[in-house]
Design an enzyme around this catalytic site. Structure first.
Site, PDB file in Angstrom:
ATOM      1  N   ASP A  14       0.746  -1.299   0.115  1.00 27.29           N
ATOM      2  CA  ASP A  14      -0.038   0.048   0.031  1.00 27.29           C
ATOM      3  C   ASP A  14       0.830   1.409  -0.017  1.00 27.29           C
ATOM      4  O   ASP A  14       0.413   2.257   0.457  1.00 27.29           O
ATOM      5  CB  ASP A  14      -0.955  -0.275   1.042  1.00 27.29           C
ATOM      6  CG  ASP A  14      -1.939   1.034   1.203  1.00 27.29           C
ATOM      7  OD1 ASP A  14      -2.441   1.278   2.361  1.00 27.29           O
ATOM      8  OD2 ASP A  14      -2.389   1.453   0.153  1.00 27.29           O
ATOM      9  N   LYS A  36       2.629   3.456  -5.779  1.00 27.40           N
ATOM     10  CA  LYS A  36       1.862   2.400  -6.636  1.00 27.40           C
ATOM     11  C   LYS A  36       2.998   1.886  -7.593  1.00 27.40           C
ATOM     12  O   LYS A  36       3.022   0.680  -7.951  1.00 27.40           O
ATOM     13  CB  LYS A  36       0.940   3.083  -7.322  1.00 27.40           C
ATOM     14  CG  LYS A  36      -0.210   3.531  -6.378  1.00 27.40           C
ATOM     15  CD  LYS A  36      -0.417   2.697  -5.276  1.00 27.40           C
ATOM     16  CE  LYS A  36      -1.029   3.329  -4.011  1.00 27.40           C
ATOM     17  NZ  LYS A  36      -0.999   2.743  -2.605  1.00 27.40           N
ATOM     18  N   ASP A  54      -3.288  -2.956  -2.463  1.00 25.40           N
ATOM     19  CA  ASP A  54      -4.462  -1.874  -2.335  1.00 25.40           C
ATOM     20  C   ASP A  54      -4.200  -1.305  -3.666  1.00 25.40           C
ATOM     21  O   ASP A  54      -3.173  -1.235  -4.503  1.00 25.40           O
ATOM     22  CB  ASP A  54      -4.137  -0.965  -1.103  1.00 25.40           C
ATOM     23  CG  ASP A  54      -5.426  -0.221  -0.986  1.00 25.40           C
ATOM     24  OD1 ASP A  54      -5.229   0.819  -0.487  1.00 25.40           O
ATOM     25  OD2 ASP A  54      -6.503  -0.572  -1.611  1.00 25.40           O
ATOM     26  N   ASN A  55      -5.285  -0.609  -4.077  1.00 23.00           N
ATOM     27  CA  ASN A  55      -5.412   0.498  -5.048  1.00 23.00           C
ATOM     28  C   ASN A  55      -5.137  -0.059  -6.360  1.00 23.00           C
ATOM     29  O   ASN A  55      -4.594   0.760  -7.462  1.00 23.00           O
ATOM     30  CB  ASN A  55      -4.464   1.580  -4.849  1.00 23.00           C
ATOM     31  CG  ASN A  55      -4.538   2.183  -3.445  1.00 23.00           C
ATOM     32  OD1 ASN A  55      -3.727   2.082  -2.389  1.00 23.00           O
ATOM     33  ND2 ASN A  55      -5.872   2.828  -2.988  1.00 23.00           N
ATOM     34  N   GLU A  85     -11.391   4.233  -0.671  1.00 27.93           N
ATOM     35  CA  GLU A  85     -11.903   4.252   0.880  1.00 27.93           C
ATOM     36  C   GLU A  85     -12.694   5.934   0.854  1.00 27.93           C
ATOM     37  O   GLU A  85     -12.383   6.820   0.202  1.00 27.93           O
ATOM     38  CB  GLU A  85     -10.551   4.794   1.415  1.00 27.93           C
ATOM     39  CG  GLU A  85      -9.493   5.586   1.023  1.00 27.93           C
ATOM     40  CD  GLU A  85      -8.264   4.828   0.201  1.00 27.93           C
ATOM     41  OE1 GLU A  85      -8.578   3.689  -0.434  1.00 27.93           O
ATOM     42  OE2 GLU A  85      -7.382   5.228   0.257  1.00 27.93           O
TER      43      GLU A  85
HETATM   44  C1  LIG Z   1      10.398   4.049  -1.553  1.00 27.74           C
HETATM   45  C2  LIG Z   1       9.499   2.943  -0.998  1.00 27.74           C
HETATM   46  C3  LIG Z   1       8.888   3.228   0.375  1.00 27.74           C
HETATM   47  N1  LIG Z   1       9.330   2.485   1.291  1.00 27.74           N
HETATM   48  C4  LIG Z   1       8.689   2.778   2.589  1.00 27.74           C
HETATM   49  N2  LIG Z   1       7.627   3.561   2.625  1.00 27.74           N
HETATM   50  C5  LIG Z   1       7.292   4.220   1.428  1.00 27.74           C
HETATM   51  C6  LIG Z   1       7.716   4.063   0.030  1.00 27.74           C
HETATM   52  N3  LIG Z   1       6.911   4.552  -0.688  1.00 27.74           N
HETATM   53  C7  LIG Z   1       5.894   5.085  -0.070  1.00 27.74           C
HETATM   54  N4  LIG Z   1       5.845   4.892   1.302  1.00 27.74           N
HETATM   55  C8  LIG Z   1       5.070   5.268   2.337  1.00 27.74           C
HETATM   56  O1  LIG Z   1       3.920   4.830   2.112  1.00 27.74           O
HETATM   57  C9  LIG Z   1       2.773   5.577   2.042  1.00 27.74           C
HETATM   58  C10 LIG Z   1       2.356   5.983   0.897  1.00 27.74           C
HETATM   59  C11 LIG Z   1       1.247   5.514   0.189  1.00 27.74           C
HETATM   60  C12 LIG Z   1       0.864   5.719  -1.284  1.00 27.74           C
HETATM   61  N5  LIG Z   1      -0.402   5.621  -1.321  1.00 27.74           N
HETATM   62  C13 LIG Z   1      -1.069   6.206  -2.430  1.00 27.74           C
HETATM   63  O2  LIG Z   1      -0.696   7.024  -3.021  1.00 27.74           O
HETATM   64  C14 LIG Z   1      -2.568   6.303  -2.307  1.00 27.74           C
HETATM   65  C15 LIG Z   1      -3.343   7.061  -2.918  1.00 27.74           C
HETATM   66  C16 LIG Z   1      -4.743   7.004  -3.157  1.00 27.74           C
HETATM   67  C17 LIG Z   1      -5.833   8.136  -3.842  1.00 27.74           C
HETATM   68  C18 LIG Z   1      -5.221   9.282  -3.666  1.00 27.74           C
HETATM   69  C19 LIG Z   1      -5.768  10.378  -4.398  1.00 27.74           C
HETATM   70  C20 LIG Z   1      -7.006   9.900  -5.079  1.00 27.74           C
HETATM   71  F1  LIG Z   1      -7.701  10.830  -5.719  1.00 27.74           F
HETATM   72  C21 LIG Z   1      -7.328   8.670  -5.181  1.00 27.74           C
HETATM   73  C22 LIG Z   1      -6.611   7.723  -4.629  1.00 27.74           C
HETATM   74  C23 LIG Z   1      -5.475   6.038  -2.246  1.00 27.74           C
HETATM   75  C24 LIG Z   1      -4.790   5.152  -1.613  1.00 27.74           C
HETATM   76  O3  LIG Z   1      -5.366   3.951  -0.892  1.00 27.74           O
HETATM   77  C25 LIG Z   1      -3.244   5.065  -1.583  1.00 27.74           C
HETATM   78  O4  LIG Z   1      -2.514   4.212  -0.702  1.00 27.74           O
HETATM   79  C26 LIG Z   1       3.355   6.916   2.674  1.00 27.74           C
HETATM   80  O5  LIG Z   1       3.355   6.760   4.226  1.00 27.74           O
HETATM   81  C27 LIG Z   1       4.803   6.902   2.267  1.00 27.74           C
HETATM   82  O6  LIG Z   1       5.728   7.533   3.195  1.00 27.74           O
HETATM   83 MG   LIG Z   2      -4.006   2.458  -0.532  1.00 24.63          MG
END
Ligand SMILES: CCc1ncnc2c1ncn2[C@@H]1O[C@H](/C=C/CNC(=O)c2cc(-c3ccc(F)cc3)cc(O)c2O)[C@@H](O)[C@H]1O
Ligand SMILES: [Mg+2]
Length: 215
Positions: free
Chosen positions: A141, A144, A169-170, A199
């Protein structure tokens, strides 16, 4: 300076949830995100699918990529059998700090190891650092475009073995096209889509469950 959204989410937990009660933490976050400020937690609808898969799998070794505020961490950890080991990776220190407090408020700090750092840096070190041989469940999650490279790295490190379940997810919104193509076309995975909604919205999204069949 103005509090961040994760900090405002944490305030909502502290104001509404009961210390040591994971369900009240989940309910408080869902209420905040549905009625006050949307946030990218897996949410209650996809969260119920996640719950049923965790209960069915009863996993001993779990890895989560992307802790964010710890919402899915709490959902998963509250259902794990005693003695299970749950590692969650988060590279943003501010989000990690909020997640630690959310997990602590749920009383689940003893069940979860939150590791601060990038998944790509940590995956090769999980075996020697935590003594984990393989994961029964991996919940993806995070960013992406990281799902596919991290899955390949987990395969190469032998942390995905016959029977490992990947839950992503997603896969529709925002979408993970390269990952989806990989797990759906690979003869080494049995993949299935659980249709749901993004969500707290009516937009379609869902979870992809992929069981590794062995090499
Ligand atoms: C480098 C590797 C790596 N290593 C360790 N931690 C990492 C990492 N890369 C990222 N993180 C952390 O993970 C989390 C990011 C999560 C990213 N999730 C979405 O982008 C997302 C977006 C929508 C949505 C947004 C806008 C919309 F309009 C529609 C849908 C809905 C969803 O459920 C979503 O999960 C943050 O805490 C990052 O710090
Ligand atoms: Mg998500």
């Amino acid at each position: 300076t103005r509090k961040s959204r994760p900090q405002r989410l944490l305030k909502a937990v502290e104001g509404k949830a009961t210390l040591g009660d994971p369900q009240s933490v989940i309910t408080a976050i869902d209420h905040f995100c549905r009625h006050k400020e949307w946030a990218m937690n897996v949410g209650d609808e996809k969260g119920s699918i996640l719950d049923s898969l965790v209960i069915e799998l009863s996993p001993v070794n779990v890895l989560e990529l992307g802790t964010y505020c710890g919402y899915s961490t709490v959902r998963i950890a509250r259902l794990l059998p005693p003695g299970a080991r749950f590692i969650t990776l988060e590279f943003n220190p501010d989000y990690a700090a909020v997640a630690r407090q959310v997990i602590g408020w749920a009383g689940l700090e003893d069940k979860v190891q939150l590791v601060e750092g990038a998944s790509g840096d940590w995956i090769p070190r999980l075996r020697e650092h935590f003594g984990v041989q393989m994961f029964d469940l991996v919940f993806l999650d995070h960013w992406k475009d990281q799902y596919l490279p991290d899955t390949k790295q987990l395969e190469e490190c032998g942390l995905i073995q016959k029977g490992t379940v990947l839950l992503a997810d997603n896969v529709i919104c925002p979408g993970t096209p390269d990952y989806l193509k990989y797990v759906r076309n690979s003869p080494h995975y049995d993949s299935r889509y659980y249709r749901s909604h993004l969500e707290y919205t009516k937009v379609e999204d869902g979870l992809e469950k992929s069981v590794f069949l062995g090499f």
